[in-house]
Enzyme design. Structure first.
Site, PDB file in Angstrom:
ATOM      1  N   ASP A 205       0.803  -0.999  -0.071  1.00 37.01           N
ATOM      2  CA  ASP A 205      -0.221   0.079  -0.011  1.00 37.01           C
ATOM      3  C   ASP A 205       1.148   0.865   0.044  1.00 37.01           C
ATOM      4  OD1 ASP A 205      -2.498   1.389  -0.225  1.00 37.01           O
ATOM      5  OD2 ASP A 205      -2.359   1.364   1.698  1.00 37.01           O
ATOM      6  N   SER A 229      -6.967   5.472   0.274  1.00 37.77           N
ATOM      7  CA  SER A 229      -7.439   4.115  -0.804  1.00 37.77           C
ATOM      8  C   SER A 229      -8.995   3.700  -0.399  1.00 37.77           C
ATOM      9  CB  SER A 229      -6.329   3.129   0.455  1.00 37.77           C
ATOM     10  OG  SER A 229      -4.722   3.186  -0.499  1.00 37.77           O
ATOM     11  N   GLN A 278      -5.172  -1.564  -7.008  1.00 35.01           N
ATOM     12  CA  GLN A 278      -5.753  -0.630  -5.953  1.00 35.01           C
ATOM     13  C   GLN A 278      -6.902   0.626  -6.623  1.00 35.01           C
ATOM     14  OE1 GLN A 278      -4.090   3.113  -3.198  1.00 35.01           O
ATOM     15  NE2 GLN A 278      -3.751   0.661  -2.316  1.00 35.01           N
TER      16      GLN A 278
END
Length: 286
Positions: A205, A229, A278
């Site tokens: 991430d 996110s 993502q």
């Protein structure tokens, strides 16, 4: 964020409150919002705590509902959805201050043999020792001192191998938004594969949303950009050690509507180990 590898490893040591309910601690940090990778890693660990060791996770899908704060622990409530002959499914609800902030579903599979093929690693990538630290690159792009990076992200060593900005190493003709980085922990880990997977989730991430801003002249963390996110998915193909150099090849095929979509591939020793995807908020501020 964790300032040392020891602190990062300690974040992965969840406290079991009762069967299927775990508590994750927070790092010593000046940030006001919990890092999404931390929540992702802790939730994955909570899920796999309830699954037999011979059924490692092969995929996870997660949604970030609310930003987590760094002033209180996070509770992870694991629900057993199914235990079949080969697969086990778990759903994790993360709560903080009485609110649900995050959901994760994980699928785990009994280890077995089968067909095997994989994409080859990108060619002509500079070696880690020939790439600048990510903190130096972010300082050049945003003006923020590299010490900010070093203080908050000291648990990881990240070397930036280039991107597709004008004048960058990567050709923007095919992928206008692409970036590559080398990453590993800042020290050796033990041999627990669950810990390595959790830290890979943590690291995945770190730069992925940022690749969707590459063509637009902004950097995650700037005041003129609101970034967060939204969802995150991972597929674990083969074992990968988080304490050895991993090439993170990232591309953003689209940005629209204030959101950026990115995907990444983690190569270890030239072999594809993990795939990541993502979507995140990249909303310009007036």
């Amino acid at each position: 964020m964790p300032q040392s590898l020891d602190e990062l490893v300690s974040l992965m040591e969840l406290e079991e409150l009762e069967i299927g309910l775990y508590r994750g601690r927070q790092p010593d940090t000046t940030l006001q919002r919990a890092f999404g990778g931390q929540v992702l890693a802790q939730a994955l660990l909570a899920a796999t705590r309830t699954v037999p060791e011979d059924r490692p996770p092969h995929s996870l899908h997660a949604y970030f509902i609310l930003p987590g704060s760094t002033d209180a622990p996070i509770l992870y409530d694991v629900q057993t959805i199914r235990d079949g002959g080969s697969f086990s499914f778990r759903r994790v609800e993360a709560r903080q201050h009485g609110k649900v902030i995050f959901y994760l579903t994980a699928s785990c599979q009994r280890v077995e043999e089968g067909f095997d093929h994989a994409d080859v690693a990108p060619a002509d990538v500079p070696e880690p020792q020939d790439c600048p630290p990510l903190g130096e690159v972010l300082q050049q792009l945003s003006g923020r001192p590299s010490q900010v990076w070093e203080r908050e992200w000291g648990a990881l060593e990240v070397r930036y191998a280039g991107d597709s900005r004008p004048g960058g190493r990567l050709d923007p003709a095919r992928h206008p938004a692409r970036a590559q980085a080398w990453v590993r922990t800042a020290g050796a880990l033990g041999d627990d594969p669950g810990l390595h997977r959790a830290i890979l989730a943590y690291a995945s991430d770190l730069t992925l949303l940022g690749v969707s801003t590459v063509p637009h002249g902004v950097v995650i963390g700037e005041r003129r950009l609101q970034a967060a996110s939204i969802d995150h998915a991972m597929w674990f193909h083969r074992p990968v050690r988080a304490d050895e150099w991993i090439l993170y090849d990232q591309v953003s095929p689209s940005a629209s509507g204030g959101r950026g979509l990115s995907s990444g591939r983690l190569f270890s020793g030239g072999v594809l180990g993990v795939s990541v995807a993502q979507e995140g908020l990249i909303r310009p501020r007036d």
